[in-house]
Motif scaffolding. Structure first.
Motif, short mmCIF file in Angstrom:
data_model
loop_
_atom_site.label_atom_id
_atom_site.label_comp_id
_atom_site.label_asym_id
_atom_site.label_seq_id
_atom_site.Cartn_x
_atom_site.Cartn_y
_atom_site.Cartn_z
N GLY A 4 0.86 -1.19 0.00
CA GLY A 4 0.00 -0.02 -0.03
C GLY A 4 0.83 1.01 -0.03
N VAL A 5 2.16 1.17 -0.05
CA VAL A 5 2.87 2.28 0.29
C VAL A 5 2.96 3.24 -0.88
N ALA A 6 3.23 2.70 -2.10
CA ALA A 6 3.11 3.49 -3.29
C ALA A 6 2.08 4.32 -3.56
N GLU A 7 0.81 3.82 -3.17
CA GLU A 7 -0.28 4.81 -3.42
C GLU A 7 -0.48 5.94 -2.55
N ALA A 8 0.15 5.29 -1.19
CA ALA A 8 0.20 6.39 -0.15
C ALA A 8 1.18 7.44 -0.61
N LEU A 9 2.17 7.30 -1.05
CA LEU A 9 3.21 8.43 -1.49
C LEU A 9 2.72 9.08 -2.52
N GLU A 10 1.81 8.65 -3.55
CA GLU A 10 1.49 9.61 -4.34
C GLU A 10 0.43 10.39 -3.92
N ALA A 11 -0.38 9.90 -2.82
CA ALA A 11 -1.34 10.69 -2.49
C ALA A 11 -0.60 11.73 -1.39
N GLY A 12 0.48 11.42 -0.83
CA GLY A 12 1.16 12.54 0.00
C GLY A 12 1.45 13.53 -0.83
N ARG A 13 2.05 13.31 -2.28
CA ARG A 13 2.28 14.29 -3.12
C ARG A 13 1.15 15.19 -3.49
N LYS A 14 0.02 14.56 -3.80
CA LYS A 14 -1.52 15.48 -3.91
C LYS A 14 -1.59 16.33 -2.99
N TYR A 15 -1.52 15.84 -1.62
CA TYR A 15 -2.13 16.50 -0.54
C TYR A 15 -0.93 17.46 0.16
N GLY A 16 0.26 17.17 -0.40
CA GLY A 16 1.39 17.91 0.23
C GLY A 16 1.88 17.69 1.90
N ILE A 17 1.46 16.37 2.02
CA ILE A 17 2.14 16.06 3.44
C ILE A 17 3.24 14.71 3.45
#
Length: 301
Positions: free
Chosen positions: A62-75
């Motif tokens: 699940g990490v890759a999806e979360a990293l992409e979301a982190g870039r989207k939300y800026g956290i």
């Protein structure tokens, strides 16, 4: 995106220069959580956190999806994992942060862990059937409402869900107390690697190992022994199931051992309307801990 008003300043999404708060222990659909990884990140963002870790059981899928979301939300999103081990008859969990999620050796080791988990699940289900409960792995998987991916695994919360659906338990806590917790009627703990080995795996993968929720083991002498003989870089002093006294005791233990202090909610999402173990962000530490973990993992910028 509707973010709560706060004074958090995020300088990057890699773990340096962060202010604010971080939840360093959350689970997703990749193991036994209820949300997709990106949803954990969105929740963290909406709660005003600067960072969140994805620490699924024996998988980093699940990490890759979360990293992409982190870039989207800026956290910041910490790539993490939680490895199940065994020491002196107790199941001990080891968190790993900033591991290389593409290292083939580490991925093969986690695959072996999931094979052990699958064998344990079958043994638990067999015991439940011996107790007169008509439960099968197929029914547990069907209860997910989706296909199980090859690198995902079934956990005890999934079995607990099915026990509730079957009327064999009133809720998640009742299912664990009656059948699935250590010492309960259908509890099974197969042979596992030691905490020392899990620390070595995480270090080999470029990460920093942390002892998860030591208060849940009910044996501080055991905890101190594990710390003394393992390569831990930190202790999860703050956790949803720790009291204030527990947290203070483990902060002191970390300081005495020269280890970092970490913390997190151990968020799994809500089952039958009850959040398990705690709500995302309800337990947190300063986001500056991320840089400490990066340095402990040998990663500097």
């Amino acid at each position: 995106m509707d973010r709560q008003q706060n004074d958090i300043t995020v300088k990057d999404s890699g773990g340096t220069g962060l202010q604010g708060l971080a939840d360093l222990h959350t689970h997703t659909l990749a193991s036994d959580g209820m949300q997709p990884p990106a949803e954990n990140v969105r929740i963290a963002f909406n709660k005003g956190l600067s960072a969140v870790a994805i620490t699924d059981h024996d998988t980093v899928s699940g990490v890759a999806e979360a990293l992409e979301a982190g870039r989207k939300y800026g956290i910041a999103v910490l790539p993490g994992v939680e490895i199940s081990t065994r020491a002196e008859g107790k199941e001990i969990h080891v968190l790993g942060y900033y591991i290389d999620i593409e290292q083939e050796l580490f991925l093969s080791r986690l695959a072996a862990q999931r094979d052990t988990r699958a064998a344990r699940n079958e043994a638990i289900l067999a015991r439940l059937r011996e107790l007169g409960i008509d439960i099968t792995l197929e029914r547990v998987i069907a209860g997910l409402g989706r296909d199980l991916k090859p690198d995902e695994s079934i956990g005890r919360p999934h079995i607990a869900d099915e026990l509730v659906r079957l009327g064999a338990a009133a809720d998640m806590r009742d299912a664990f107390d009656k059948y699935l917790a250590d010492g309960a009627a259908a509890y099974v703990s197969p042979p596992r690697i030691t905490p020392e080995e899990a620390c070595e795996w995480i270090i080999d993968a470029g990460g920093a190992p942390v002892l998860a929720h030591p208060g849940l083991y009910g044996d501080d002498v055991l905890v101190q022994g594990i710390i003394a003989r393992s390569g831990f870089r930190g202790i999860e002093a703050y956790h949803s199931d720790h009291s204030a006294a527990d947290a203070a005791r483990y902060v002191a233990m970390a300081e005495e051992s020269g280890l970092l202090v970490t913390g997190g909610s151990d968020f799994h999402g809500a089952r039958q309307g009850v959040i398990f173990h705690g709500d995302l962000g309800s337990v947190n530490v300063p986001a500056a801990v991320l840089e400490q973990l990066r340095e402990a993992a040998g990663k500097r910028r």
